[in-house]
Design an enzyme around this catalytic site. Structure first.
Site, PDB file in Angstrom:
ATOM      1  N   GLY A 169      55.860 -39.411  54.387  1.00 44.41           N
ATOM      2  CA  GLY A 169      56.687 -38.809  55.438  1.00 44.41           C
ATOM      3  C   GLY A 169      56.029 -38.882  56.802  1.00 44.41           C
ATOM      4  O   GLY A 169      55.580 -39.922  57.258  1.00 44.41           O
ATOM      5  N   GLY A 404      55.797 -75.457  73.412  1.00 48.42           N
ATOM      6  CA  GLY A 404      55.879 -74.089  73.932  1.00 48.42           C
ATOM      7  C   GLY A 404      54.616 -73.313  73.613  1.00 48.42           C
ATOM      8  O   GLY A 404      54.214 -72.410  74.371  1.00 48.42           O
TER       9      GLY A 404
HETATM   10  C1  HXC Z   1      53.539 -28.470  50.426  1.00 51.42           C
HETATM   11  C2  HXC Z   1      52.383 -29.924  49.093  1.00 51.42           C
HETATM   12  C3  HXC Z   1      53.020 -31.030  49.705  1.00 51.42           C
HETATM   13  C4  HXC Z   1      53.958 -30.767  50.749  1.00 51.42           C
HETATM   14  C5  HXC Z   1      51.663 -31.783  48.218  1.00 51.42           C
HETATM   15  N1  HXC Z   1      51.565 -30.448  48.174  1.00 51.42           N
HETATM   16  N2  HXC Z   1      52.568 -32.167  49.134  1.00 51.42           N
HETATM   17  N3  HXC Z   1      52.643 -28.667  49.469  1.00 51.42           N
HETATM   18  N4  HXC Z   1      54.171 -29.476  51.077  1.00 51.42           N
HETATM   19  N5  HXC Z   1      54.582 -31.754  51.411  1.00 51.42           N
HETATM   20  C6  HXC Z   1      50.669 -29.665  47.321  1.00 51.42           C
HETATM   21  C7  HXC Z   1      51.045 -29.647  45.860  1.00 51.42           C
HETATM   22  O1  HXC Z   1      51.964 -28.634  45.605  1.00 51.42           O
HETATM   23  C8  HXC Z   1      49.691 -29.382  45.214  1.00 51.42           C
HETATM   24  O2  HXC Z   1      49.402 -27.997  45.348  1.00 51.42           O
HETATM   25  C9  HXC Z   1      48.728 -30.114  46.099  1.00 51.42           C
HETATM   26  O3  HXC Z   1      49.403 -30.282  47.347  1.00 51.42           O
HETATM   27  C10 HXC Z   1      48.363 -31.454  45.563  1.00 51.42           C
HETATM   28  O4  HXC Z   1      49.538 -32.178  45.271  1.00 51.42           O
HETATM   29  P1  HXC Z   1      49.717 -32.998  43.915  1.00 51.42           P
HETATM   30  O5  HXC Z   1      51.150 -33.381  43.824  1.00 51.42           O
HETATM   31  O6  HXC Z   1      49.117 -32.224  42.790  1.00 51.42           O
HETATM   32  O7  HXC Z   1      48.787 -34.250  44.203  1.00 51.42           O
HETATM   33  P2  HXC Z   1      49.026 -35.774  43.821  1.00 51.42           P
HETATM   34  O8  HXC Z   1      49.457 -35.901  42.412  1.00 51.42           O
HETATM   35  O9  HXC Z   1      47.790 -36.481  44.254  1.00 51.42           O
HETATM   36  O10 HXC Z   1      50.260 -36.267  44.723  1.00 51.42           O
HETATM   37  C11 HXC Z   1      50.159 -36.281  46.135  1.00 51.42           C
HETATM   38  C12 HXC Z   1      51.524 -36.590  46.776  1.00 51.42           C
HETATM   39  C13 HXC Z   1      52.594 -35.619  46.210  1.00 51.42           C
HETATM   40  C14 HXC Z   1      51.915 -38.057  46.498  1.00 51.42           C
HETATM   41  C15 HXC Z   1      51.355 -36.434  48.301  1.00 51.42           C
HETATM   42  O11 HXC Z   1      52.091 -34.287  46.291  1.00 51.42           O
HETATM   43  C16 HXC Z   1      53.879 -35.703  46.937  1.00 51.42           C
HETATM   44  O12 HXC Z   1      54.717 -36.586  46.704  1.00 51.42           O
HETATM   45  N6  HXC Z   1      54.130 -34.702  47.803  1.00 51.42           N
HETATM   46  C17 HXC Z   1      55.381 -34.616  48.568  1.00 51.42           C
HETATM   47  C18 HXC Z   1      55.510 -35.705  49.581  1.00 51.42           C
HETATM   48  C19 HXC Z   1      56.702 -35.530  50.440  1.00 51.42           C
HETATM   49  O13 HXC Z   1      57.814 -35.874  50.058  1.00 51.42           O
HETATM   50  N7  HXC Z   1      56.488 -34.843  51.578  1.00 51.42           N
HETATM   51  C20 HXC Z   1      57.529 -34.471  52.525  1.00 51.42           C
HETATM   52  C21 HXC Z   1      57.686 -35.611  53.468  1.00 51.42           C
HETATM   53  S1  HXC Z   1      58.947 -35.312  54.614  1.00 51.42           S
HETATM   54  P3  HXC Z   1      48.395 -27.230  44.375  1.00 51.42           P
HETATM   55  O14 HXC Z   1      48.580 -25.802  44.740  1.00 51.42           O
HETATM   56  O15 HXC Z   1      48.817 -27.578  42.993  1.00 51.42           O
HETATM   57  O16 HXC Z   1      47.028 -27.730  44.712  1.00 51.42           O
HETATM   58  C22 HXC Z   1      58.175 -35.429  56.071  1.00 51.42           C
HETATM   59  C23 HXC Z   1      59.123 -35.466  57.230  1.00 51.42           C
HETATM   60  C24 HXC Z   1      58.448 -35.692  58.552  1.00 51.42           C
HETATM   61  O17 HXC Z   1      56.991 -35.463  56.162  1.00 51.42           O
HETATM   62  C25 HXC Z   1      59.286 -36.410  59.545  1.00 51.42           C
HETATM   63  C26 HXC Z   1      59.131 -37.924  59.475  1.00 51.42           C
HETATM   64  C27 HXC Z   1      59.835 -38.685  60.526  1.00 51.42           C
END
Ligand code: HXC
Length: 510
Positions: A169, A404
């Site tokens: 993201g 060019g």
């Molecule tokens: C809150 C989050 C988080 C998030 C991870 N965590 N992403 N908490 N918000 N976005 C937390 C998890 O709950 C977990 O907490 C810890 O971080 C580790 O995550 P895991 O999933 O256990 O780790 P891993 O398996 O290594 O996976 C990492 C990851 C995955 C690939 C980043 O966590 C993931 O897909 N997260 C979501 C990504 C996403 O969709 N983000 C939103 C993007 S939208 P605990 O307590 O268990 O340690 C965005 C919009 C911005 O950013 C605007 C753009 C233009």
């Protein structure tokens, strides 16, 4: 009083522990350093000054009021690299996955504001799951604030992103607006959405590595500029790069002591060009033989290998190098190489880094793939970038400069300051064979006549002297003296003054 001091130390200790020992152990088990360890590797020993260690998020949804970590998942501050100031942030994956909250964003924005005000680079160590899901729009707003700062800082101070974990993201869009992105192999990923969402939406099954690993982004997408084996190597390389860059757009690049002779003659360059004018040779050899101590910091070395981009030092001063690479696609310009080189030229121009262009280019790559992909517009990017650049520009044509592509590659017509050619240079509209087949089409059935016409064309144009007669080439130089000639040229341009007409901004063909 003693109590209060101890309380401060206890609070600091708690902040330094991030998301706790268990999560730190998990981080280490993945071969990753923690956010604080990374800062220690990046900066000069003992130089780090931290800001906002006790900042906490304000979210009260989804039980977040019970999950508070001082610092809120990002460490920010400033320090020095070889004595020169940089600002930095380092996201802490052990705290809610390094996710970005409103307050986390505000911390990053604060140091970016200071970097712009005080004229020092910003280095971001990214290890973040993106916008903090529990905060919703507050986190999205935080990211937009960071994006806006990235845009304001662009061209004012160098911005470097190091991707050191899974970044999704907003955690990829902010780096995308910085000058350089470096990744760590096998432990860092960049994607707008991860493999699970991809599967749900498009039914595609893809691993994180394939979708957004270091190899993907350095060799396919060109989103990243370099990939390194581990955190340590990536951070050491960032130190090396920072050492070559000016701190801001009002400063000249640093001049470092050098241990190479300024009068080094490279006899081997006299035989670098093969007898067969279509045979390849490795342009890296020329770049390294020109550079102080043979040191070349290559940018995007795994992408569009038909052009080389990167930094060298000449007599201690940083120079950006753009060079056609005859080993790949005969050094042709195409969509990818034009984009790669244009972005590099613009970075150099924004930060007053002189540009050395080494030319051996048989033209633009022809064909439907290129035309449908918009080679006209992409090629124009490089033409535009060279033409608008006001930094010192020194060009050396080693062999082919056809069509060019001759114009594009920092020719005299695009305000090249010194345009040199080796005696082996061939400056023409196209190669002799192609030219003969067009202008003597009626003789195509007669091999002897065609051979004679081809020879005639070669005799007339396969040399640098026609261009030199017109002053398009300032001097035909001995290959062995190229380092001396080029270094003297740049030395003479140290006080160059050139500006473009006033405008709000240009409209480069994006
Ligand atoms: C809150 C989050 C988080 C998030 C991870 N965590 N992403 N908490 N918000 N976005 C937390 C998890 O709950 C977990 O907490 C810890 O971080 C580790 O995550 P895991 O999933 O256990 O780790 P891993 O398996 O290594 O996976 C990492 C990851 C995955 C690939 C980043 O966590 C993931 O897909 N997260 C979501 C990504 C996403 O969709 N983000 C939103 C993007 S939208 P605990 O307590 O268990 O340690 C965005 C919009 C911005 O950013 C605007 C753009 C233009």
């Amino acid at each position: 009083m003693q109590d209060i001091l101890e309380q401060l130390e206890a609070r600091r200790d708690q902040a330094r522990l991030g998301g706790g020992q268990r999560r730190i152990d998990v981080q280490h088990s993945k071969g990753k350093l923690t956010a604080r360890e990374r800062i220690e590797v990046l900066l000069d020993e003992g130089s780090f000054e931290e800001f906002d260690m006790f900042v906490a998020h304000r979210c009260v949804d989804f039980g977040m009021e019970k999950q508070k970590y001082p610092g809120d998942g990002v460490i920010t501050g400033w320090g020095t690299i070889n004595g020169r100031m940089v600002y930095l942030f380092s996201q802490d994956f052990t705290v809610l996955g390094g996710s970005l909250s409103e307050t986390h964003a505000a911390k990053i924005c604060k140091i970016m504001d200071m970097a712009i005000k005080n004229g020092a680079p910003v280095i971001g160590m990214n290890d973040s799951g993106g916008a903090r899901i529990q905060e919703g729009v507050a986190a999205l707003g935080g990211y937009a604030d960071v994006f806006q700062k990235n845009i304001m800082a662009s061209g004012v101070v160098p911005q470097i992103s190091v991707i050191m974990g899974p970044c999704a993201g907003g955690a990829v869009y902010s780096p995308a607006m910085t000058d350089f992105i470096f990744m760590v192999k096998d432990s860092s990923y960049m994607f707008v959405t991860g493999p699970d969402v991809v599967k749900t939406v498009t039914n595609e099954i893809v691993t994180a590595e394939e979708l957004g690993g270091a190899r993907t982004h350095t060799s396919k997408s060109s989103v990243a500029d370099g990939a390194y084996e581990n955190d340590m190597e990536a951070l050491f390389e960032v130190r090396r790069l920072v050492d070559m860059l000016p701190l801001n757009n009002r400063e000249k690049p640093p001049v470092r002591p050098y241990f190479d002779s300024h009068s080094r003659v490279e006899n081997s360059l006299d035989t670098l060009i093969p007898d067969n004018t279509n045979a390849p040779y490795d342009m890296h050899e020329l770049v390294r033989k020109l550079a102080d101590e043979g040191d070349f910091f290559e940018i995007q070395k795994d992408f569009a290998k038909n052009i080389l981009t990167g930094f060298i030092r000449l007599e201690g001063s940083t120079v950006g190098v753009v060079a056609n690479q005859p080993m790949v696609l005969a050094g042709c310009l195409d969509i990818d190489s034009s984009r790669k080189a244009a972005r590099f030229v613009r970075f150099c121009d924004a930060f007053e880094i002189p540009i050395l262009t080494l030319v051996d280019v048989p033209g633009f790559l022809p064909g439907t793939t290129q035309e449908y992909g918009g080679v006209i517009k992409h090629g124009a990017k490089l033409l535009f970038a060279y033409g608008e650049a006001t930094v010192p520009k020194v060009t050396v044509i080693t062999r082919k400069a056809y069509g060019g592509a001759y114009d594009v590659m920092a020719s005299k017509h695009l305000r090249g300051d010194f345009n040199y050619a080796w005696p082996t240079a061939e400056i023409a509209v196209m190669g002799a064979k192609g030219a003969t087949e067009i202008i003597h089409r009626s003789d195509l059935g007669d091999a002897e006549k065609i051979a004679a016409h081809t020879q005639d064309y070669e005799d007339r144009f396969a040399n640098p002297f026609v261009a030199a007669e017109r002053g398009f080439i300032d001097e035909v130089i001995m290959p062995r003296n190229t380092r001396i000639r080029v270094a003297r040229a740049f030395a003479s341009l140290r006080n160059k003054q050139l500006s473009n007409p006033w405008k709000k901004h240009d409209n480069i063909p994006l």
